[in-house]
Design an enzyme around this catalytic site. Structure first.
Site, PDB file in Angstrom:
ATOM      1  N   LYS A  55      51.935  11.337  36.809  1.00  0.00           N
ATOM      2  CA  LYS A  55      53.474  10.911  37.227  1.00  0.00           C
ATOM      3  C   LYS A  55      54.490  11.951  36.743  1.00  0.00           C
ATOM      4  CE  LYS A  55      52.177   6.257  38.543  1.00  0.00           C
ATOM      5  NZ  LYS A  55      52.406   4.935  38.230  1.00  0.00           N
ATOM      6  N   GLN A  99      54.084   0.653  33.469  1.00  0.00           N
ATOM      7  CA  GLN A  99      52.793   0.954  34.184  1.00  0.00           C
ATOM      8  C   GLN A  99      52.021  -0.453  33.815  1.00  0.00           C
ATOM      9  OE1 GLN A  99      51.844   3.584  35.920  1.00  0.00           O
ATOM     10  NE2 GLN A  99      49.847   3.206  36.076  1.00  0.00           N
ATOM     11  N   ASP A 122      58.870   1.059  41.723  1.00  0.00           N
ATOM     12  CA  ASP A 122      57.746   0.521  41.860  1.00  0.00           C
ATOM     13  C   ASP A 122      57.749  -0.442  43.149  1.00  0.00           C
ATOM     14  OD1 ASP A 122      55.216   1.385  40.806  1.00  0.00           O
ATOM     15  OD2 ASP A 122      55.690   0.193  38.859  1.00  0.00           O
TER      16      ASP A 122
HETATM   17  N1  L34 Z   1      53.473  -0.046  37.478  1.00  0.00           N
HETATM   18  N2  L34 Z   1      51.285   0.253  37.516  1.00  0.00           N
HETATM   19  C1  L34 Z   1      52.371   0.157  38.003  1.00  0.00           C
HETATM   20  N3  L34 Z   1      52.703   1.062  39.459  1.00  0.00           N
HETATM   21  C2  L34 Z   1      51.753   1.674  39.824  1.00  0.00           C
HETATM   22  O1  L34 Z   1      51.939   2.329  40.937  1.00  0.00           O
HETATM   23  C3  L34 Z   1      50.574   1.598  39.503  1.00  0.00           C
HETATM   24  N4  L34 Z   1      49.419   2.117  39.896  1.00  0.00           N
HETATM   25  C4  L34 Z   1      48.052   1.369  39.789  1.00  0.00           C
HETATM   26  C5  L34 Z   1      47.803   1.069  38.623  1.00  0.00           C
HETATM   27  N5  L34 Z   1      49.010   0.521  37.810  1.00  0.00           N
HETATM   28  C6  L34 Z   1      50.034   0.671  38.194  1.00  0.00           C
HETATM   29  C7  L34 Z   1      49.039   3.434  39.897  1.00  0.00           C
HETATM   30  O2  L34 Z   1      49.906   4.356  39.606  1.00  0.00           O
HETATM   31  C8  L34 Z   1      47.050   2.702  40.433  1.00  0.00           C
HETATM   32  N6  L34 Z   1      47.879   3.919  40.357  1.00  0.00           N
HETATM   33  C9  L34 Z   1      47.395   5.030  40.495  1.00  0.00           C
HETATM   34  C10 L34 Z   1      48.030   6.117  40.351  1.00  0.00           C
HETATM   35  C11 L34 Z   1      47.512   7.267  40.435  1.00  0.00           C
HETATM   36  C12 L34 Z   1      46.106   7.830  40.679  1.00  0.00           C
HETATM   37  C13 L34 Z   1      45.300   6.566  40.781  1.00  0.00           C
HETATM   38  C14 L34 Z   1      45.902   5.292  40.614  1.00  0.00           C
HETATM   39  C15 L34 Z   1      45.794   8.976  40.864  1.00  0.00           C
HETATM   40  O3  L34 Z   1      46.205  10.003  40.263  1.00  0.00           O
HETATM   41  N7  L34 Z   1      44.397   9.117  41.038  1.00  0.00           N
HETATM   42  C16 L34 Z   1      43.679  10.499  41.325  1.00  0.00           C
HETATM   43  C17 L34 Z   1      42.517  10.404  40.232  1.00  0.00           C
HETATM   44  C18 L34 Z   1      43.043  10.419  38.837  1.00  0.00           C
HETATM   45  C19 L34 Z   1      41.746  10.429  37.930  1.00  0.00           C
HETATM   46  O4  L34 Z   1      41.180  11.465  37.600  1.00  0.00           O
HETATM   47  O5  L34 Z   1      41.625   9.371  37.157  1.00  0.00           O
HETATM   48  C20 L34 Z   1      42.851  10.558  42.700  1.00  0.00           C
HETATM   49  O6  L34 Z   1      42.732  11.577  43.207  1.00  0.00           O
HETATM   50  O7  L34 Z   1      42.616   9.506  43.202  1.00  0.00           O
END
Ligand code: L34
Length: 295
Positions: A55, A99, A122
């Site tokens: 982020k 988060q 959020d």
């Molecule tokens: N407050 N908490 C708050 N807001 C959110 O919107 C989230 N979330 C979830 C967990 N807790 C939170 C996220 O940001 C899940 N989440 C989230 C954000 C980004 C990614 C996955 C979940 C992401 O970038 N995923 C990548 C892979 C990252 C890796 O290598 O681990 C993808 O390509 O899916």
């Protein structure tokens, strides 16, 4: 099964949105406003570290201001609430998030309630949740909004379609169902929500035209649970052991991609699917918060 489904890639869909956001950010900057996002991270959950880092990086890439507030696992609820009150009052922070998950000794609801709804990018504050439910303007939660954008921008018709949402969490399942049932573009669907207490869950998932899965169980949805031609959106990001990978683990979704991609018409990959969209919609909400601040 050979994979016959087309991939819906979060990178492709989000890059379209990012170019629209870049223009709005330039416009704001010409008026002397740099959108600012703060992210509070309590503790050192490894997955959260990755998401929060992504982020911050995206903020900087877009020329926005990024503040990451790291607080130790031992932070008290009062200390966290104090930080939230500070950010509520800081005019250079247009939006911020805490988060999740939080350490067990902190009451998540109390924390979310303390966030100024105007800065709640959020979309988790009850005021924003309520506005979304009745179709009024407000911040939409990033993951459900990102899923909806993936559908709209991939040209997938939702009106009159049967959308089955697997999972009923406050951050994905419930708001996802609420969004898709709205009388609106990219919605107008017939929505079924299934969960751990559902009787004959596979019978219902097999009736989906669009299947959205957010339960956090690796490869829970298998090919026998979907119908031919279904559109599958996999919200899960589960780290599983994989001795054949250099890291010893890898990310998999809630959907058995190998099997299901042989039956689906379109499917999102993990990684590279919904995750990048979540980050994108958070950026979009932050830009909107900055715009609102000068209106
Ligand atoms: N407050 N908490 C708050 N807001 C959110 O919107 C989230 N979330 C979830 C967990 N807790 C939170 C996220 O940001 C899940 N989440 C989230 C954000 C980004 C990614 C996955 C979940 C992401 O970038 N995923 C990548 C892979 C990252 C890796 O290598 O681990 C993808 O390509 O899916």
């Amino acid at each position: 099964m050979p994979p016959t489904a087309d991939l819906i890639k979060g990178k492709d869909v989000s890059s379209e949105i990012y170019s629209e956001l870049s223009e709005r950010i330039s416009c704001l900057k010409s008026k002397g406003v740099t959108p600012g996002l703060a992210v509070i991270l309590v503790g050192d959950d490894p997955a959260s570290q990755v998401y929060v880092r992504n982020k911050g990086l995206k903020c900087e890439e877009l020329g926005m201001r990024s503040i990451t507030v790291r607080m130790p696992e031992t932070t008290t609820e009062e200390e966290l609430l104090g930080k939230i009150y500070d950010l509520n009052r800081d005019p250079s922070v247009h939006g911020f998030i805490v988060q999740l998950p939080l350490p067990k000794h902190i009451d998540e609801d109390k924390v979310i309630d303390a966030i100024d709804p105007k800065k709640d990018v959020d979309g988790f504050h009850p005021v924003n949740v309520g506005n979304m439910l009745i179709g009024k303007p407000g911040f939409l939660p990033a993951t459900p909004a990102g899923v909806q954008q993936m559908l709209v921008r991939s040209g997938i018709e939702t009106s009159g379609k049967h959308v089955v949402v697997v999972g009923r969490s406050n951050i994905v399942g419930k708001p996802m169902a609420a969004l898709m049932v709205q009388k609106a573009k990219g919605a107008d669907a017939t929505v079924t929500v299934v969960h751990s207490r559902t009787k004959d869950l596979p019978d219902l998932t097999r009736q989906a035209d669009i299947l959205i899965v957010a339960i956090g169980k690796p490869r829970f949805i298998t090919a026998d649970m979907v119908k031919e031609g279904v559109v599958v959106i996999d919200v899960g990001t589960n780290r599983v052991d994989d001795p054949s990978s250099p890291k010893g683990s890898r990310l998999v979704g809630d959907v058995d991609f190998q099997g299901v991609s042989g039956k689906a018409s379109k499917i999102t990959p993990v990684p590279g699917g919904v995750g990048p969209m979540t980050i994108c919609m958070l950026m979009a909400n932050t830009v909107a918060a900055a715009e609102n601040s000068i209106r």
